[in-house]
Design a protein around this motif. Structure first.
Motif, mmCIF file in Angstrom:
data_model
loop_
_atom_site.group_PDB
_atom_site.id
_atom_site.type_symbol
_atom_site.label_atom_id
_atom_site.label_comp_id
_atom_site.label_asym_id
_atom_site.label_seq_id
_atom_site.Cartn_x
_atom_site.Cartn_y
_atom_site.Cartn_z
ATOM 1 N N ASN A 136 0.842 -1.275 -0.092
ATOM 2 C CA ASN A 136 0.018 0.014 0.150
ATOM 3 C C ASN A 136 0.901 1.316 0.032
ATOM 4 N N TYR A 137 2.061 1.025 -0.101
ATOM 5 C CA TYR A 137 2.953 2.355 -0.154
ATOM 6 C C TYR A 137 3.139 3.094 -1.428
ATOM 7 N N VAL A 178 4.646 3.842 -4.621
ATOM 8 C CA VAL A 178 6.222 3.420 -5.134
ATOM 9 C C VAL A 178 6.904 4.740 -5.241
ATOM 10 N N ILE A 179 6.489 5.796 -5.582
ATOM 11 C CA ILE A 179 7.443 6.904 -5.797
ATOM 12 C C ILE A 179 7.771 7.409 -4.310
ATOM 13 N N ASP A 180 6.910 7.403 -3.633
ATOM 14 C CA ASP A 180 7.019 7.985 -2.165
ATOM 15 C C ASP A 180 8.256 7.013 -1.536
ATOM 16 N N ALA A 181 8.151 5.806 -1.690
ATOM 17 C CA ALA A 181 8.999 4.910 -1.104
ATOM 18 C C ALA A 181 10.414 4.974 -1.613
ATOM 19 N N LEU A 182 10.709 5.250 -2.731
ATOM 20 C CA LEU A 182 11.956 5.288 -3.471
ATOM 21 C C LEU A 182 12.524 6.836 -2.975
ATOM 22 N N TYR A 183 11.758 7.803 -3.199
ATOM 23 C CA TYR A 183 12.175 9.091 -2.865
ATOM 24 C C TYR A 183 12.584 9.174 -1.375
ATOM 25 N N LYS A 208 18.851 5.055 -7.961
ATOM 26 C CA LYS A 208 18.996 4.550 -9.204
ATOM 27 C C LYS A 208 17.549 3.809 -9.432
ATOM 28 N N GLU A 209 17.007 3.198 -8.407
ATOM 29 C CA GLU A 209 15.460 2.554 -8.531
ATOM 30 C C GLU A 209 14.501 3.837 -8.758
ATOM 31 N N LEU A 210 14.766 5.143 -8.325
ATOM 32 C CA LEU A 210 13.933 6.002 -8.573
ATOM 33 C C LEU A 210 13.889 6.510 -9.942
ATOM 34 N N SER A 211 15.309 6.717 -10.458
ATOM 35 C CA SER A 211 15.617 6.888 -11.684
ATOM 36 C C SER A 211 15.061 6.055 -12.963
ATOM 37 N N ASN A 212 15.029 4.717 -12.428
ATOM 38 C CA ASN A 212 14.501 3.731 -13.362
ATOM 39 C C ASN A 212 12.786 3.843 -13.271
ATOM 40 N N LEU A 213 12.293 4.225 -12.084
ATOM 41 C CA LEU A 213 10.931 4.627 -11.939
ATOM 42 C C LEU A 213 10.304 5.426 -13.185
ATOM 43 N N ALA A 263 9.960 -0.918 -0.089
ATOM 44 C CA ALA A 263 11.167 -0.935 -0.923
ATOM 45 C C ALA A 263 10.926 -0.402 -2.373
ATOM 46 N N GLY A 264 9.812 -0.331 -2.603
ATOM 47 C CA GLY A 264 9.418 0.187 -3.980
ATOM 48 C C GLY A 264 9.276 -0.848 -4.837
ATOM 49 N N ALA A 265 9.018 -2.388 -4.376
ATOM 50 C CA ALA A 265 8.607 -3.377 -5.296
ATOM 51 C C ALA A 265 7.183 -3.451 -5.607
ATOM 52 N N MET A 266 6.986 -3.804 -6.783
ATOM 53 C CA MET A 266 5.456 -3.762 -7.104
ATOM 54 C C MET A 266 5.277 -4.813 -7.980
ATOM 55 N N GLY A 267 3.721 -5.200 -7.878
ATOM 56 C CA GLY A 267 3.062 -6.192 -8.741
ATOM 57 C C GLY A 267 3.212 -7.710 -7.983
ATOM 58 N N PHE A 268 2.610 -8.564 -8.844
ATOM 59 C CA PHE A 268 2.498 -10.277 -8.284
ATOM 60 C C PHE A 268 3.924 -10.552 -7.771
ATOM 61 N N GLY A 269 4.901 -10.199 -8.515
ATOM 62 C CA GLY A 269 5.959 -10.710 -8.217
ATOM 63 C C GLY A 269 6.813 -9.647 -7.441
ATOM 64 N N GLN A 270 6.495 -8.670 -7.164
ATOM 65 C CA GLN A 270 7.291 -7.471 -6.448
ATOM 66 C C GLN A 270 8.598 -7.197 -6.988
#
Length: 339
Positions: free
Chosen positions: A140-141, A143-148, A163-168, A187-194
């Motif tokens: 429920n986080y 993703v942009i807030d987590a990586l920021y 780097k992950e924020l850049s990739n996002l 930690a900014g992971a997402m989807g079924f497989g995170q």
């Protein structure tokens, strides 16, 4: 002042602009924000070099906010628990039954992914089950807030998360994702497989050929992408993963329990008259191996981890995570084969 005011939260910008620091906490806050501001300026330059405009970067960062809950979660991960507290969280009958239902529903897709990528099907099912309970808990986080938050305010791993924020930012453009409705883990992971953004970009596949790599809503793409991830990291189909050890004494003084480093032992370095396999198996002792320690309430269990175990840790560096995935996969396989 334009970039400064856009990249800093208003209250914190005001604190820095006034330059007042009546208390130690104010000084610390000002110092942290000065550091974050420098990192944000570097981030801007990085994104400009990737082809984004200054306006695009500023707009992207303007949608993000600091979240203390992300820092709190990062500093108290489940993997910090001892094994006897960790594994009951994941190895449950409820998760097993959900896994069998998911496997049955997507049997054709799972079989195709296993064959195409050379990955045992139970591992694919186990990963999705451990990560999100088959899409039931995707996080429920924002993703942009987590990586920021982690990229600018969590020094231990800030470089990685920037780097992950850049990739996002690149990912949302490539896959046409709505950044305002993109939720995931702390930690900014997402989807079924995170998948974190870099993994999404590099390992996701359009497994149903509909023109989009959708790991957020499409279990078919998720199944194929998890299989591809393991394939790309060197999974060997039907090869052993981990074997319990029996010890008549402690580990030899020159053998250390695995702590996240690259494998540098061979099985022959670990096995000896005092350290042996708990079960009989034909094993190539020249292959890479590591020692896994599982802390029980009164003692520890030890396992010999092999290449495929190490591959699981490319998904999550924790040996506890890898062991939970492996043991859950074996429960899944046994139950599935009995159907």
């Amino acid at each position: 002042m334009k970039i400064l005011s856009k990249l800093l939260p208003p209250l914190l910008f005001a604190t820095l602009s006034l330059g007042t620091s009546a208390h130690t906490s104010d000084s610390k806050l000002a110092s942290e924000e000065a550091s974050a501001l420098a990192l944000k300026s570097e981030f801007l330059q990085t994104q400009l070099a990737l082809g984004f405009s200054e306006k695009e970067v500023e707009t992207f960062l303007a949608t993000a906010k600091f979240d203390q809950a992300v820092i709190d979660a990062m500093t108290k991960p489940w993997e910090a628990k001892p094994w006897h507290q960790y594994h009951p969280i994941f190895l449950t009958e409820k998760r097993l039954n959900a896994g069998l239902d998911f496997w049955k529903e997507h049997e054709v897709t799972v079989s195709r992914a296993a064959k195409e990528f050379g990955v045992d099907p139970e591992i694919i099912i186990a990963i999705i089950g451990i990560e999100t309970f088959y899409g039931g808990y995707m996080g429920n986080y924002p993703v942009i807030d987590a990586l920021y938050t982690l990229g600018f305010y969590y020094p231990p791993r800030a470089t990685f998360f920037r780097k992950e924020l850049s990739n996002l930012q690149t990912l949302t453009k490539e896959e046409r994702l709505d950044i305002n409705n993109l939720n995931g883990s702390y930690a900014g992971a997402m989807g079924f497989g995170q998948f974190i953004p870099s993994s999404y970009r590099h390992y996701a596949v359009d497994f149903d050929n509909d023109g989009q790599r959708d790991l957020l809503n499409n279990p078919v793409d998720a199944i194929g992408s998890v299989a591809n991830y393991f394939h790309q990291h060197g999974w060997v189909e039907k090869a052993p993963v981990a074997i319990p050890l029996t010890m008549s004494a402690g580990l030899p003084s020159d053998i250390q329990v695995w702590a996240g480093e690259r494998i540098h032992y061979q099985a022959s370095d670990i096995l000896s008259p005092s350290v042996s396999l708990a079960e009989s198996i034909d094993l190539d002792i020249s292959q890479p191996a590591l020692v896994v320690e599982l802390e029980q309430e009164l003692s520890s269990d030890y396992w010999l981890g092999l290449n495929n175990f190490y591959v699981i840790t490319r998904y999550n560096r924790s040996p506890l995570y890898a062991m939970a995935v492996y043991q859950f996969s074996q429960k899944l396989k046994k139950a599935h084969d009995a159907l």
